[in-house]
Enzyme design. Sequence first.
Site, PDB file in Angstrom:
ATOM      1  CB  VAL A  20      27.139   5.337  31.228  1.00  0.00           C
ATOM      2  CG1 VAL A  20      27.892   4.844  32.448  1.00  0.00           C
ATOM      3  CG2 VAL A  20      26.300   4.212  30.619  1.00  0.00           C
ATOM      4  CD  GLU A  44      18.369   8.417  14.659  1.00  0.00           C
ATOM      5  OE1 GLU A  44      17.614   7.793  13.898  1.00  0.00           O
ATOM      6  OE2 GLU A  44      18.021   8.765  15.797  1.00  0.00           O
ATOM      7  CE1 TYR A  53      24.261   1.660  21.285  1.00  0.00           C
ATOM      8  CE2 TYR A  53      25.211   3.468  20.040  1.00  0.00           C
ATOM      9  CZ  TYR A  53      24.462   3.011  21.109  1.00  0.00           C
ATOM     10  OH  TYR A  53      23.924   3.900  22.002  1.00  0.00           O
TER      11      TYR A  53
END
Length: 82
Positions: free
Chosen positions: A9, A41, A53
Site C-alpha cells: 500500500v 512471510e 495478519y
Amino acid sequence: EIHLLNVAVAPAARRGGIGRALVEAVIAYARANAAVKILLEVRASNAAALALYERLGFTRFNVRERYYSDGEDGVEMMLELA
C-alpha cells in the site's frame, strides 16, 4: 494452498483499510476455490503487518533467520481455512 507473496500500500494511503481489504479479498478467493490454507512471510520488524495478519486469524509458525537479503528474519504465518 495459497502463498501470499506481496501486499503493498502506498505510504500516503496507509492506515485506511486498504491492506486489510486486499488480504480479505485473498481470503475470500481462497475459500471460494477450496484452498485449505494461506501461507506468507513477513519481515520480523514489520509490526503493523504482523498485527494485521494476526487480527485476520493468521498464526506464526516459524522464523526464518536471515531470510531477507539484508539479513532480517522472516516470520512465516499461516491461516487454516478448513
